[in-house]
Design a protein around this motif. Structure first.
Motif, PDB file in Angstrom:
ATOM      1  N   LYS A   2      39.625  45.879  34.553  1.00 43.62           N
ATOM      2  CA  LYS A   2      38.434  45.630  35.348  1.00 43.62           C
ATOM      3  C   LYS A   2      38.724  44.608  36.449  1.00 43.62           C
ATOM      4  O   LYS A   2      39.299  43.548  36.199  1.00 43.62           O
ATOM      5  CB  LYS A   2      37.307  45.109  34.467  1.00 43.62           C
ATOM      6  N   THR A   3      38.312  44.953  37.672  1.00 47.88           N
ATOM      7  CA  THR A   3      38.495  44.004  38.773  1.00 47.88           C
ATOM      8  C   THR A   3      37.682  42.731  38.538  1.00 47.88           C
ATOM      9  O   THR A   3      38.070  41.647  38.982  1.00 47.88           O
ATOM     10  CB  THR A   3      38.075  44.638  40.107  1.00 47.88           C
ATOM     11  N   GLU A   4      36.562  42.844  37.819  1.00 49.15           N
ATOM     12  CA  GLU A   4      35.753  41.656  37.519  1.00 49.15           C
ATOM     13  C   GLU A   4      36.541  40.670  36.661  1.00 49.15           C
ATOM     14  O   GLU A   4      36.441  39.449  36.842  1.00 49.15           O
ATOM     15  CB  GLU A   4      34.467  42.062  36.790  1.00 49.15           C
ATOM     16  N   ASP A   5      37.359  41.186  35.726  1.00 48.38           N
ATOM     17  CA  ASP A   5      38.177  40.305  34.899  1.00 48.38           C
ATOM     18  C   ASP A   5      39.248  39.602  35.737  1.00 48.38           C
ATOM     19  O   ASP A   5      39.574  38.436  35.497  1.00 48.38           O
ATOM     20  CB  ASP A   5      38.840  41.101  33.773  1.00 48.38           C
ATOM     21  N   ILE A   6      39.786  40.308  36.725  1.00 44.06           N
ATOM     22  CA  ILE A   6      40.763  39.678  37.618  1.00 44.06           C
ATOM     23  C   ILE A   6      40.088  38.582  38.446  1.00 44.06           C
ATOM     24  O   ILE A   6      40.651  37.503  38.651  1.00 44.06           O
ATOM     25  CB  ILE A   6      41.402  40.735  38.549  1.00 44.06           C
ATOM     26  N   THR A   7      38.862  38.839  38.874  1.00 41.07           N
ATOM     27  CA  THR A   7      38.120  37.826  39.629  1.00 41.07           C
ATOM     28  C   THR A   7      37.849  36.598  38.765  1.00 41.07           C
ATOM     29  O   THR A   7      37.971  35.454  39.233  1.00 41.07           O
ATOM     30  CB  THR A   7      36.786  38.415  40.143  1.00 41.07           C
ATOM     31  N   LEU A   8      37.503  36.808  37.508  1.00 37.32           N
ATOM     32  CA  LEU A   8      37.290  35.684  36.592  1.00 37.32           C
ATOM     33  C   LEU A   8      38.584  34.899  36.400  1.00 37.32           C
ATOM     34  O   LEU A   8      38.564  33.658  36.340  1.00 37.32           O
ATOM     35  CB  LEU A   8      36.779  36.203  35.242  1.00 37.32           C
ATOM     36  N   SER A  30      33.059  30.954  25.578  1.00 40.19           N
ATOM     37  CA  SER A  30      33.613  31.961  24.667  1.00 40.19           C
ATOM     38  C   SER A  30      33.748  33.319  25.355  1.00 40.19           C
ATOM     39  O   SER A  30      34.717  34.050  25.119  1.00 40.19           O
ATOM     40  CB  SER A  30      32.714  32.093  23.429  1.00 40.19           C
ATOM     41  N   THR A  31      32.782  33.651  26.214  1.00 38.34           N
ATOM     42  CA  THR A  31      32.843  34.925  26.947  1.00 38.34           C
ATOM     43  C   THR A  31      34.015  34.933  27.908  1.00 38.34           C
ATOM     44  O   THR A  31      34.782  35.909  27.988  1.00 38.34           O
ATOM     45  CB  THR A  31      31.534  35.158  27.722  1.00 38.34           C
ATOM     46  N   LEU A  36      39.474  36.688  29.348  1.00 44.19           N
ATOM     47  CA  LEU A  36      40.836  36.322  29.730  1.00 44.19           C
ATOM     48  C   LEU A  36      41.836  36.875  28.728  1.00 44.19           C
ATOM     49  O   LEU A  36      42.895  37.405  29.112  1.00 44.19           O
ATOM     50  CB  LEU A  36      40.968  34.803  29.832  1.00 44.19           C
ATOM     51  N   GLN A  37      41.506  36.776  27.438  1.00 41.11           N
ATOM     52  CA  GLN A  37      42.409  37.283  26.407  1.00 41.11           C
ATOM     53  C   GLN A  37      42.585  38.799  26.518  1.00 41.11           C
ATOM     54  O   GLN A  37      43.695  39.327  26.372  1.00 41.11           O
ATOM     55  CB  GLN A  37      41.866  36.926  25.024  1.00 41.11           C
ATOM     56  N   LEU A  38      41.495  39.496  26.827  1.00 42.43           N
ATOM     57  CA  LEU A  38      41.576  40.941  27.013  1.00 42.43           C
ATOM     58  C   LEU A  38      42.482  41.294  28.193  1.00 42.43           C
ATOM     59  O   LEU A  38      43.256  42.258  28.133  1.00 42.43           O
ATOM     60  CB  LEU A  38      40.177  41.522  27.232  1.00 42.43           C
ATOM     61  N   LEU A  39      42.381  40.508  29.261  1.00 41.69           N
ATOM     62  CA  LEU A  39      43.225  40.748  30.426  1.00 41.69           C
ATOM     63  C   LEU A  39      44.696  40.518  30.086  1.00 41.69           C
ATOM     64  O   LEU A  39      45.571  41.321  30.462  1.00 41.69           O
ATOM     65  CB  LEU A  39      42.794  39.836  31.582  1.00 41.69           C
ATOM     66  N   VAL A  45      51.142  40.017  28.973  1.00 33.94           N
ATOM     67  CA  VAL A  45      51.812  38.787  29.407  1.00 33.94           C
ATOM     68  C   VAL A  45      50.875  37.602  29.159  1.00 33.94           C
ATOM     69  O   VAL A  45      49.657  37.754  29.072  1.00 33.94           O
ATOM     70  CB  VAL A  45      52.196  38.817  30.909  1.00 33.94           C
ATOM     71  N   LYS A  46      51.456  36.416  29.072  1.00 30.27           N
ATOM     72  CA  LYS A  46      50.687  35.196  28.959  1.00 30.27           C
ATOM     73  C   LYS A  46      50.487  34.636  30.366  1.00 30.27           C
ATOM     74  O   LYS A  46      51.455  34.358  31.071  1.00 30.27           O
ATOM     75  CB  LYS A  46      51.432  34.185  28.083  1.00 30.27           C
ATOM     76  N   LEU A  47      49.226  34.482  30.767  1.00 34.37           N
ATOM     77  CA  LEU A  47      48.931  34.052  32.132  1.00 34.37           C
ATOM     78  C   LEU A  47      48.820  32.530  32.267  1.00 34.37           C
ATOM     79  O   LEU A  47      49.078  31.986  33.341  1.00 34.37           O
ATOM     80  CB  LEU A  47      47.617  34.690  32.622  1.00 34.37           C
ATOM     81  N   PHE A  48      48.446  31.849  31.176  1.00 30.37           N
ATOM     82  CA  PHE A  48      48.232  30.403  31.226  1.00 30.37           C
ATOM     83  C   PHE A  48      48.959  29.698  30.089  1.00 30.37           C
ATOM     84  O   PHE A  48      49.103  30.242  28.993  1.00 30.37           O
ATOM     85  CB  PHE A  48      46.737  30.063  31.108  1.00 30.37           C
ATOM     86  N   HIS A  49      49.375  28.464  30.391  1.00 30.67           N
ATOM     87  CA  HIS A  49      49.719  27.513  29.338  1.00 30.67           C
ATOM     88  C   HIS A  49      48.424  26.788  28.995  1.00 30.67           C
ATOM     89  O   HIS A  49      47.851  26.093  29.825  1.00 30.67           O
ATOM     90  CB  HIS A  49      50.770  26.505  29.822  1.00 30.67           C
ATOM     91  N   ARG A  50      47.948  26.968  27.784  1.00 33.27           N
ATOM     92  CA  ARG A  50      46.670  26.373  27.394  1.00 33.27           C
ATOM     93  C   ARG A  50      46.888  24.974  26.838  1.00 33.27           C
ATOM     94  O   ARG A  50      47.657  24.783  25.900  1.00 33.27           O
ATOM     95  CB  ARG A  50      45.971  27.268  26.375  1.00 33.27           C
TER      96      ARG A  50
END
Length: 314
Positions: A2-8, A30-31, A36-39, A45-50
């Motif tokens: 979803k492009t909305e998830d990329i925007t988030l 939580s949402t 982010l986890q779904l993306l 791939v892991k996008l962030f170091h949390r």
């Protein structure tokens, strides 16, 4: 995907925090975390170091952000071309407005744009404080020319204000300093600090001259500047539209009327390194067309304001 998830994902990158992004987007943390986890799962791939208070991009995350920024911009442009200029737009706009004299009238224009696009939601932020537009997810801003970095913004000129010197009769009566061009720097001036931190103390005087002024009061609000001037705290520079009624009533005196006034310019700006949404594109087009029609009809000879479209203050 979803492009909305990329925007988030972009909003999280730009705020540097899941909590801040959730607050700005008015979404539960939580949402946002789940999206982010779904993306990440979809990309594998892991996008962030949390971390406990911040999130930093991984190498993959940085690459994904850089690649998807122009893609989102191109998608918005394609949607604009396909939907046509008269199609209704939806989404959410965050608009920052520096408290200029036309504040209420710009607000009225925003309301008219919303009426034309009932699927759109808008947040109006009035501030004299510096704002990182990308970090704070601000789509558009009405700002003075010296209040933003031209290298980081795309700016469209919207309004020109005639800026004059003013003082109260009480201040003029109590000062022993002659009110001349040569003595202006000796007077107590009410200084103004722009949102970018710059103090407006080298003031334009006429067409090709600037004068250094000083004073014991510095403000970042036109309302406070006006009140201080009315109370005899010193000489100020303000837009004529802001002070006109007090000049007419005799509470303020315009100084150096023989000198050509400074033209203060207000711009509609947006970040140059961020894709511009379809709603933002349409809003910019709406405001610029309104200004063009105003000029064509000859209604912009004096200080220009907005009435949904634009009209003169006469």
């Amino acid at each position: 995907m979803k492009t909305e998830d990329i925007t988030l994902f972009h909003r999280i990158v730009e705020t540097g925090s899941l909590v801040e992004a959730a607050d700005i987007l008015n979404l539960p943390k939580s949402t946002l975390s789940r999206r982010l986890q779904l993306l990440e799962d979809e990309l594998n791939v892991k996008l962030f170091h949390r971390q406990s208070r911040a999130m930093t991009l991984t190498a993959s995350g940085s690459h994904f952000y850089d690649k998807t920024t122009p893609m989102l911009a191109q998608l918005e442009q394609t949607m604009s071309e396909l939907s046509g200029q008269n199609a209704e737009v939806a989404g959410h706009l965050r608009i920052l407005i520096f408290p200029i004299p036309e504040l209420i009238h710009i607000t009225h224009a925003i309301f008219e744009f919303m009426d034309l696009n009932p699927g759109l939601t808008v947040e109006i932020i009035v501030s004299t404080e510096p704002q990182d537009m990308i970090r704070n997810n601000i789509d558009l801003a009405f700002m003075l020319e010296d209040a933003f970095n031209e290298n980081e913004m795309v700016a469209r000129h919207m309004i020109t204000e005639m800026v004059h010197f003013f003082a109260s009769p009480e201040y003029l009566a109590k000062t022993d300093i002659p009110l001349t061009q040569e003595c202006l720097s000796e007077h107590n001036s009410i200084l103004f600090r722009y949102p970018n931190g710059k103090i407006f103390n080298d003031v334009p005087f006429g067409k090709d001259r600037t004068l250094a002024v000083k004073g014991n009061l510095c403000v970042n609000s036109l309302e406070t500047c006006l009140e201080a001037t009315l109370m005899g705290r010193g000489i100020s520079m303000m837009p004529l539209a802001f002070a006109q009624e007090h000049v007419d009533s005799g509470k303020l005196k315009m100084l150096f009327e023989e000198i050509e006034p400074y033209e203060g310019k207000c711009y509609l700006v947006y970040p140059s390194r961020r894709f511009i949404s379809l709603a933002s594109q349409r809003f910019i087009d709406f405001m610029m067309k309104a200004m063009e029609e105003c000029i064509e009809k000859g209604d912009c000879n004096r200080d220009v304001i907005v009435r949904g479209v634009f009209k003169s203050m006469n």
